[in-house]
Design a protein around this motif. Sequence first.
Motif, PDB file in Angstrom:
ATOM      1  N   LEU A  65       1.546  -1.785   1.657  1.00 45.52           N
ATOM      2  CA  LEU A  65       1.035  -3.141   1.797  1.00 45.52           C
ATOM      3  C   LEU A  65       0.950  -3.528   3.273  1.00 45.52           C
ATOM      4  O   LEU A  65      -0.046  -4.102   3.715  1.00 45.52           O
ATOM      5  CB  LEU A  65       1.927  -4.119   1.030  1.00 45.52           C
ATOM      6  CG  LEU A  65       1.415  -5.520   0.831  1.00 45.52           C
ATOM      7  CD1 LEU A  65       0.075  -5.538   0.113  1.00 45.52           C
ATOM      8  CD2 LEU A  65       2.433  -6.342   0.055  1.00 45.52           C
ATOM      9  N   SER A  66       1.955  -3.166   4.046  1.00 47.20           N
ATOM     10  CA  SER A  66       1.918  -3.491   5.480  1.00 47.20           C
ATOM     11  C   SER A  66       0.838  -2.682   6.196  1.00 47.20           C
ATOM     12  O   SER A  66       0.168  -3.188   7.098  1.00 47.20           O
ATOM     13  CB  SER A  66       3.280  -3.275   6.132  1.00 47.20           C
ATOM     14  OG  SER A  66       3.700  -1.945   5.992  1.00 47.20           O
ATOM     15  N   ASN A 116       0.323 -11.445   5.316  1.00 41.54           N
ATOM     16  CA  ASN A 116       0.645 -10.535   4.224  1.00 41.54           C
ATOM     17  C   ASN A 116      -0.464 -10.590   3.169  1.00 41.54           C
ATOM     18  O   ASN A 116      -0.729 -11.659   2.611  1.00 41.54           O
ATOM     19  CB  ASN A 116       1.984 -10.941   3.615  1.00 41.54           C
ATOM     20  CG  ASN A 116       2.477  -9.943   2.607  1.00 41.54           C
ATOM     21  OD1 ASN A 116       1.701  -9.315   1.904  1.00 41.54           O
ATOM     22  ND2 ASN A 116       3.779  -9.809   2.524  1.00 41.54           N
ATOM     23  N   SER A 151      -0.514  -9.728   0.171  1.00 42.09           N
ATOM     24  CA  SER A 151       0.003  -9.507  -1.186  1.00 42.09           C
ATOM     25  C   SER A 151      -0.751 -10.291  -2.258  1.00 42.09           C
ATOM     26  O   SER A 151      -0.950  -9.784  -3.359  1.00 42.09           O
ATOM     27  CB  SER A 151       1.501  -9.797  -1.250  1.00 42.09           C
ATOM     28  OG  SER A 151       1.764 -11.130  -0.906  1.00 42.09           O
ATOM     29  N   ARG A 152      -1.183 -11.506  -1.969  1.00 47.81           N
ATOM     30  CA  ARG A 152      -1.932 -12.271  -2.978  1.00 47.81           C
ATOM     31  C   ARG A 152      -3.258 -11.607  -3.309  1.00 47.81           C
ATOM     32  O   ARG A 152      -3.663 -11.557  -4.477  1.00 47.81           O
ATOM     33  CB  ARG A 152      -2.176 -13.697  -2.505  1.00 47.81           C
ATOM     34  CG  ARG A 152      -0.948 -14.548  -2.533  1.00 47.81           C
ATOM     35  CD  ARG A 152      -1.285 -15.988  -2.213  1.00 47.81           C
ATOM     36  NE  ARG A 152      -0.051 -16.730  -2.045  1.00 47.81           N
ATOM     37  CZ  ARG A 152       0.105 -17.721  -1.211  1.00 47.81           C
ATOM     38  NH1 ARG A 152      -0.907 -18.111  -0.445  1.00 47.81           N
ATOM     39  NH2 ARG A 152       1.245 -18.348  -1.106  1.00 47.81           N
ATOM     40  N   ASP A 171      -2.401  -8.647  -5.419  1.00 47.86           N
ATOM     41  CA  ASP A 171      -2.000  -9.071  -6.760  1.00 47.86           C
ATOM     42  C   ASP A 171      -3.223  -9.306  -7.647  1.00 47.86           C
ATOM     43  O   ASP A 171      -3.255  -8.876  -8.807  1.00 47.86           O
ATOM     44  CB  ASP A 171      -1.181 -10.363  -6.707  1.00 47.86           C
ATOM     45  CG  ASP A 171       0.214 -10.169  -6.160  1.00 47.86           C
ATOM     46  OD1 ASP A 171       0.684  -9.011  -6.071  1.00 47.86           O
ATOM     47  OD2 ASP A 171       0.849 -11.193  -5.805  1.00 47.86           O
ATOM     48  N   ARG A 186      -0.479  -0.238  -7.892  1.00 47.68           N
ATOM     49  CA  ARG A 186       0.643  -0.524  -6.999  1.00 47.68           C
ATOM     50  C   ARG A 186       1.829   0.268  -7.537  1.00 47.68           C
ATOM     51  O   ARG A 186       2.345  -0.023  -8.600  1.00 47.68           O
ATOM     52  CB  ARG A 186       0.950  -2.013  -6.977  1.00 47.68           C
ATOM     53  CG  ARG A 186       2.063  -2.360  -6.046  1.00 47.68           C
ATOM     54  CD  ARG A 186       2.442  -3.824  -6.015  1.00 47.68           C
ATOM     55  NE  ARG A 186       1.798  -4.649  -6.994  1.00 47.68           N
ATOM     56  CZ  ARG A 186       1.374  -5.884  -6.776  1.00 47.68           C
ATOM     57  NH1 ARG A 186       1.532  -6.427  -5.612  1.00 47.68           N
ATOM     58  NH2 ARG A 186       0.812  -6.579  -7.727  1.00 47.68           N
ATOM     59  N   GLN A 233       9.039  -0.890  -0.229  1.00 47.44           N
ATOM     60  CA  GLN A 233       7.603  -0.683  -0.013  1.00 47.44           C
ATOM     61  C   GLN A 233       6.908  -0.303  -1.318  1.00 47.44           C
ATOM     62  O   GLN A 233       7.550   0.192  -2.247  1.00 47.44           O
ATOM     63  CB  GLN A 233       7.378   0.447   0.999  1.00 47.44           C
ATOM     64  CG  GLN A 233       7.852   0.152   2.383  1.00 47.44           C
ATOM     65  CD  GLN A 233       6.848  -0.685   3.164  1.00 47.44           C
ATOM     66  OE1 GLN A 233       5.694  -0.836   2.789  1.00 47.44           O
ATOM     67  NE2 GLN A 233       7.304  -1.243   4.264  1.00 47.44           N
TER      68      GLN A 233
END
Length: 127
Positions: free
Chosen positions: A25-26, A39, A41-42, A45, A55, A64
């Motif tokens: 993700l990073s 980030n 992440s949304r 998602d 994922r 991670q």
Amino acid sequence: MRPLGLTPSQAEVVRVLRDYQPLTLSGLGELLICEHGTNPSRLVDRLVSAGLVHRDPHPDDRRQVILTLTDTGQSKADEVIAVENQVYEALDALTADHPVQQTLRTLRALADAFPVADALRLRHGRS
């Protein structure tokens, strides 16, 4: 990207994963221009919920995750590329017989003044 059912940011995630997967993700966040420095992440998602991205736990670090495209995500990436190619063809037609190199130098200088230049350099170095 609307006809593909993606926002421009989602399309960028799909495209970056297609070119550089697997990514953490990073690692994805470092390559994104739309979410540079934040980030993602949304975004991920939503793409996981849509069945476009896997994922999986990182084998060496439980903090991670590893991101890859699903088969459906790969197909969607191909559609994104087709749309990008249409845009490039339209731009080529619009810029025919114009001094493009000078404009590109100006745009590069502008981009270098912003943090997204780091993401562009990372992409270029990984391609």
